[in-house]
Design an enzyme around this catalytic site. Structure first.
Site, PDB file in Angstrom:
ATOM      1  N   ALA A   1       0.841  -1.210   0.000  1.00 16.30           N
ATOM      2  CA  ALA A   1       0.000   0.000   0.000  1.00 16.30           C
ATOM      3  C   ALA A   1       0.874   1.258   0.000  1.00 16.30           C
ATOM      4  O   ALA A   1       0.851   2.052   0.933  1.00 16.30           O
ATOM      5  CB  ALA A   1      -0.956  -0.016   1.186  1.00 16.30           C
TER       6      ALA A   1
ATOM      7  N   ALA B   1       0.619   9.119  -8.651  1.00 19.85           N
ATOM      8  CA  ALA B   1       0.294   9.280  -7.227  1.00 19.85           C
ATOM      9  C   ALA B   1       1.594   9.416  -6.456  1.00 19.85           C
ATOM     10  O   ALA B   1       2.606   8.800  -6.807  1.00 19.85           O
ATOM     11  CB  ALA B   1      -0.486   8.077  -6.725  1.00 19.85           C
TER      12      ALA B   1
ATOM     13  N   LYS C   1       6.698   1.101 -21.831  1.00 20.72           N
ATOM     14  CA  LYS C   1       6.831   1.881 -20.587  1.00 20.72           C
ATOM     15  C   LYS C   1       8.276   1.779 -20.086  1.00 20.72           C
ATOM     16  O   LYS C   1       8.847   2.751 -19.586  1.00 20.72           O
ATOM     17  CB  LYS C   1       5.832   1.361 -19.539  1.00 20.72           C
ATOM     18  CG  LYS C   1       5.967   2.020 -18.179  1.00 20.72           C
ATOM     19  CD  LYS C   1       4.657   2.545 -17.630  1.00 20.72           C
ATOM     20  CE  LYS C   1       4.827   3.508 -16.471  1.00 20.72           C
ATOM     21  NZ  LYS C   1       4.831   2.882 -15.168  1.00 20.72           N
TER      22      LYS C   1
HETATM   23  O1  PAF Z   1       8.545   6.358 -12.726  1.00 18.38           O
HETATM   24  C1  PAF Z   1       8.051   7.477 -12.977  1.00 18.38           C
HETATM   25  O2  PAF Z   1       8.352   8.474 -12.322  1.00 18.38           O
HETATM   26  C2  PAF Z   1       6.979   7.578 -14.061  1.00 18.38           C
HETATM   27  O3  PAF Z   1       6.813   6.311 -14.638  1.00 18.38           O
HETATM   28  C3  PAF Z   1       7.279   8.610 -15.153  1.00 18.38           C
HETATM   29  C4  PAF Z   1       6.382   8.346 -16.355  1.00 18.38           C
HETATM   30  C5  PAF Z   1       8.722   8.599 -15.601  1.00 18.38           C
HETATM   31  C6  PAF Z   1       6.866   9.986 -14.721  1.00 18.38           C
HETATM   32  O4  PAF Z   1       7.592  10.507 -13.667  1.00 18.38           O
END
Ligand code: PAF
Length: 318
Positions: free
Chosen positions: A9, A139, A196
């Site tokens: 969490a 978040a 990603k």
């Molecule tokens: O890990 C992170 O901080 C996020 O995936 C990103 C997209 C780089 C934005 O800060």
């Protein structure tokens, strides 16, 4: 109504826990090493409009055999789902600790950054349906009990091992969509994870080394001098590893967009370094370096970033 169990969490886990608790029974699984005498997790979630406080019950490990994860409650609890938000390096140990209490039918949904932890869990839990999620929800934790929903994004969930199916991914999405956040099922979650990973590889170590918000990267000579080579290395690794064809210009355009949209963000890696926590560099650059080695190709820029962040973490100078 489903029972949604949350392992890990942190900021993101708290966001989902809070948003799902309006429609589902949400239980927080405490970590083995974080025994608490409290009955639950108290926190507040702040978004653009409101701040709401929550008290979500812990699912104590001692009660796990009789709790909602137990096989014998299956009939009365038609739908139980486990969402895992631990840091990538904590994921396998945390799941292994609760494995004896985890019946095979319960779907595990992994929300980790990078790649590597998902592969490890897929191998270690071959009898469980394992799903991976990619999310762009933002978040962060202002204080231990105060979570900020910093930016709305999208989430994709897809099957990650043989036990997991698209139908199962859609069922998981139906539960998670009750959060009011945008969720969709994704057949090729591996490709999304790779995309990603590429974005995280360009932004996270650079911001960690330069100690700057994401939006400052394009004006940093250290970043601009390495950006093109870094993208070329990423394109080649993706092509050889998963057969994904793209160009470094196309990849740059995607990364530029994320930099623009998250300009004010302090990346998760820089946040970890500033707080003296372990970073996820192994599952981001470390994973890419290993994949490149397996393909017999060099990736000097990624390797340098990997080594420099490891060195920073050791000296703790950020
Ligand atoms: O890990 C992170 O901080 C996020 O995936 C990103 C997209 C780089 C934005 O800060």
């Amino acid at each position: 109504m489903s029972t949604v169990c949350i392992l890990g969490a942190g900021a993101l886990g708290s966001l989902w826990a809070a948003r799902l608790s309006n429609t589902h029974t949400v239980k927080i699984i405490p970590r083995l090493n974080k025994k608490s005498s409290l009955s639950g997790y108290d926190f507040s979630l702040q978004d653009a409009e409101t701040t709401t406080t929550y008290h979500l019950p812990y699912l104590p490990l001692s009660s796990l055999p009789d709790g909602p994860l137990s096989e014998n409650t299956r009939a009365s609890s038609p739908s139980v789902i486990l969402l895992v938000f631990c840091k990538s390096f904590d994921t396998l140990p945390a799941l292994t600790a609760i494995k004896p209490y985890l019946p095979h039918h319960i779907p595990i949904v992994l929300f980790q950054n990078g790649l590597g932890s998902q592969v490890e869990v897929g191998k270690a839990f071959p009898d469980h349906p394992v799903y991976a999620a990619v999310t762009t929800e933002g978040a962060n934790r202002k204080t231990p009990q105060h979570i900020i929903h910093a930016g709305r994004g999208s989430t994709w969930i897809g099957p990650f091992n043989k036990q997991a199916t698209m139908a199962g991914a859609k069922e998981a999405c139906a539960v998670l969509a009750d959060s009011g956040l945008e969720v969709s099922a994704e057949a090729d979650i591996t490709l999304r994870l790779w995309k990603k990973l590429a974005v995280n590889c360009a932004i996270n170590p650079m911001t960690a080394l330069l100690n700057c918000p994401n939006g400052e990267l394009p004006s940093q000579p250290y970043f601009t001098a390495r950006y093109t080579t870094l993208c070329k290395e990423l394109v080649l690794i993706m092509q050889l590893t998963i057969g994904y064809e793209t160009t470094s210009d196309a990849l740059k355009a995607q990364i530029d967009e994320v930099i623009r949209k998250t300009a004010q963000n302090i990346s998760s890696m820089l946040q970890d370094l500033r707080a003296g926590r372990k970073t996820e560099i192994e599952d981001i650059c470390g994973y890419l370096v290993k994949e490149a080695r397996q393909q017999n190709i060099a990736c000097p820029t990624i390797t340098q970033l990997y080594q420099d962040v490891l060195a920073l973490a050791t000296t703790g100078s950020q």
